[in-house]
Scaffold this active site. Structure first.
Site, PDB file in Angstrom:
ATOM      1  N   SER A 164       0.839  -1.195   0.000  1.00  0.00           N
ATOM      2  CA  SER A 164       0.000   0.000   0.000  1.00  0.00           C
ATOM      3  C   SER A 164       0.885   1.260   0.000  1.00  0.00           C
ATOM      4  CB  SER A 164      -0.940  -0.091   1.211  1.00  0.00           C
ATOM      5  OG  SER A 164      -1.976   0.818   1.146  1.00  0.00           O
ATOM      6  N   ASP A 171      -9.134  -4.954  -5.007  1.00  0.00           N
ATOM      7  CA  ASP A 171      -8.773  -3.552  -4.862  1.00  0.00           C
ATOM      8  C   ASP A 171      -9.713  -2.782  -5.785  1.00  0.00           C
ATOM      9  OD1 ASP A 171      -6.755  -2.643  -3.057  1.00  0.00           O
ATOM     10  OD2 ASP A 171      -5.256  -3.811  -4.135  1.00  0.00           O
ATOM     11  N   HIS A 227      -7.565  -5.610  -0.582  1.00  0.00           N
ATOM     12  CA  HIS A 227      -6.396  -4.793  -0.262  1.00  0.00           C
ATOM     13  C   HIS A 227      -5.641  -5.291   0.974  1.00  0.00           C
ATOM     14  CE1 HIS A 227      -4.186  -1.022  -0.479  1.00  0.00           C
ATOM     15  NE2 HIS A 227      -4.257  -0.964   0.837  1.00  0.00           N
TER      16      HIS A 227
HETATM   17  N1  LIG Z   1      -9.469   4.786   5.065  1.00  0.00           N
HETATM   18  C1  LIG Z   1      -8.724   3.681   4.627  1.00  0.00           C
HETATM   19  C2  LIG Z   1      -7.944   3.188   5.794  1.00  0.00           C
HETATM   20  C3  LIG Z   1      -6.804   2.291   5.419  1.00  0.00           C
HETATM   21  O1  LIG Z   1      -6.523   2.107   4.259  1.00  0.00           O
HETATM   22  C4  LIG Z   1      -6.040   1.676   6.504  1.00  0.00           C
HETATM   23  C5  LIG Z   1      -6.418   1.893   7.824  1.00  0.00           C
HETATM   24  C6  LIG Z   1      -5.738   1.301   8.850  1.00  0.00           C
HETATM   25  C7  LIG Z   1      -4.660   0.501   8.590  1.00  0.00           C
HETATM   26  C8  LIG Z   1      -4.268   0.279   7.267  1.00  0.00           C
HETATM   27  C9  LIG Z   1      -4.965   0.871   6.238  1.00  0.00           C
HETATM   28  N2  LIG Z   1      -4.628   0.706   4.913  1.00  0.00           N
HETATM   29  C10 LIG Z   1      -3.604   0.017   4.398  1.00  0.00           C
HETATM   30  O2  LIG Z   1      -2.746  -0.550   4.935  1.00  0.00           O
HETATM   31  C11 LIG Z   1      -9.687   2.627   4.084  1.00  0.00           C
HETATM   32  O3  LIG Z   1     -10.808   2.949   3.875  1.00  0.00           O
HETATM   33  O4  LIG Z   1      -9.325   1.482   3.865  1.00  0.00           O
END
Ligand SMILES: N[C@@H](CC(=O)c1ccccc1NC=O)C(=O)O
Length: 306
Positions: free
Chosen positions: A147, A230, A254
């Protein structure tokens, strides 16, 4: 695209088909924490090793119990939209890798709002230089990022090392569900704590640095993977970064894309550790795994030597 739709596209948790948005994040953090605890119980560790002067400039090293002259090292750069997560739950990858004699380093960096994009990019670059200085005997350095961490790893690959004390030779990089063009997120909630201007987004977008990537990482084998579930925007980010697409398998989102990749039972048991370079083989096996697996979906694989 309207702001609302753009924000939906850049909310990976809303695209999971396994659970609700809130639940998938909770389960993801839990999986990372449990995996990291396990790694800390099976490997020898050096925690909070400084790679710079700043408080956040520390890394954790996971060391195999077996001694080998031919040691490969994987640096893992965690994700979390440059504003969540830390190295404290980013050692999970080490579980299958240390078992095969591979050293794993989980890099910490200053997430927003403490850190900004320029600082985070500079930190991960300096962490690589420091790792090479401390582990000059290693026979191969590999990068893995998920990510936002895949973005940071791609920025490492796109570094002009002339301003640094050494030029790292990175043998392989595994970029999972990354963002390579920061411009689309400028107007979304993701940028609220980051506060990037357009100029900052441009200079920190790997998609704008491909000539430098080719100069700096011509001998690095790069594998780009993205989850079937994704969002279309996330999938486009990977497709456009390499403009090479292969084919679809199925059933990841994801979060599971990186959680499943650390399950040694799946792919690393198949690794023939007698063959060198070990980790390059391993990364290739992981990619073979993705290619054939019902778990991961779409794989883009390029070797920028071509
Ligand atoms: N607002 C994002 C938040 C997010 O991607 C995320 C949140 C906490 C820990 C990891 C995250 N994303 C990727 O590792 C979502 O909607 O997925």
């Amino acid at each position: 695209m309207k702001k609302e739709e753009l924000e939906r596209q850049y909310s990976p948790s809303r695209w999971s088909r396994r659970m609700s948005a809130d639940d998938v994040i909770k389960a993801h953090v839990k999986a990372l924490k449990e995996g990291t605890e396990q790694a800390r119980s099976v490997a020898q560790t050096l925690l909070n090793v400084p790679y710079g002067e700043g408080d956040g400039e520390k890394l954790d090293v996971y060391i195999p119990n077996i001694n080998s002259l031919d040691v490969h090292l994987v640096v893992y750069i965690h994700g979390g939209y440059w504003q969540f997560l830390s190295k404290e739950e980013s050692g999970f990858m080490a579980v299958p890798l240390v078992d095969k004699g591979v050293v794993v380093v989980a890099v910490g960096y200053d997430i927003a709002p403490k850190g900004n994009m320029d600082l985070m990019v500079s930190q991960v670059r300096r962490s690589i230089v420091s790792v090479i200085q401390q582990y000059s005997h290693i026979s191969g350095l590999y990068l893995c990022g998920h990510s936002a961490g895949a973005h940071l790893a791609a920025m490492v690959l796109s570094t002009d090392w002339s301003q640094y004390s050494i030029t790292p030779q990175i043998k392989g990089a595994f970029l999972v569900s990354g963002i390579y063009d920061l411009l689309p997120i400028l107007s979304t909630y993701v940028n609220e704590p980051l506060k990037m201007t357009e100029e900052v987004a441009v200079r920190n977008s790997p998609s704008k640095l491909v000539p430098q990537l080719k100069l700096s990482s011509s001998s690095c084998q790069i594998v780009v993977a993205v989850a079937e579930n994704d969002s279309p925007e996330f999938r486009k980010q990977s497709e456009e970064f390499y403009k090479v697409s292969t084919h679809d398998v199925a059933n990841t989102d994801h979060f599971s894309i990186i959680e499943k990749l650390v399950d040694g039972e799946y792919h690393l048991t198949k690794v023939n550790m007698q063959t060198k370079p070990k980790l390059l083989k391993m990364i290739m096996n992981v990619s073979a795994f993705i290619y054939h697996s019902p778990c991961l979906s779409k794989l883009y694989e390029i070797n920028i030597l071509y």
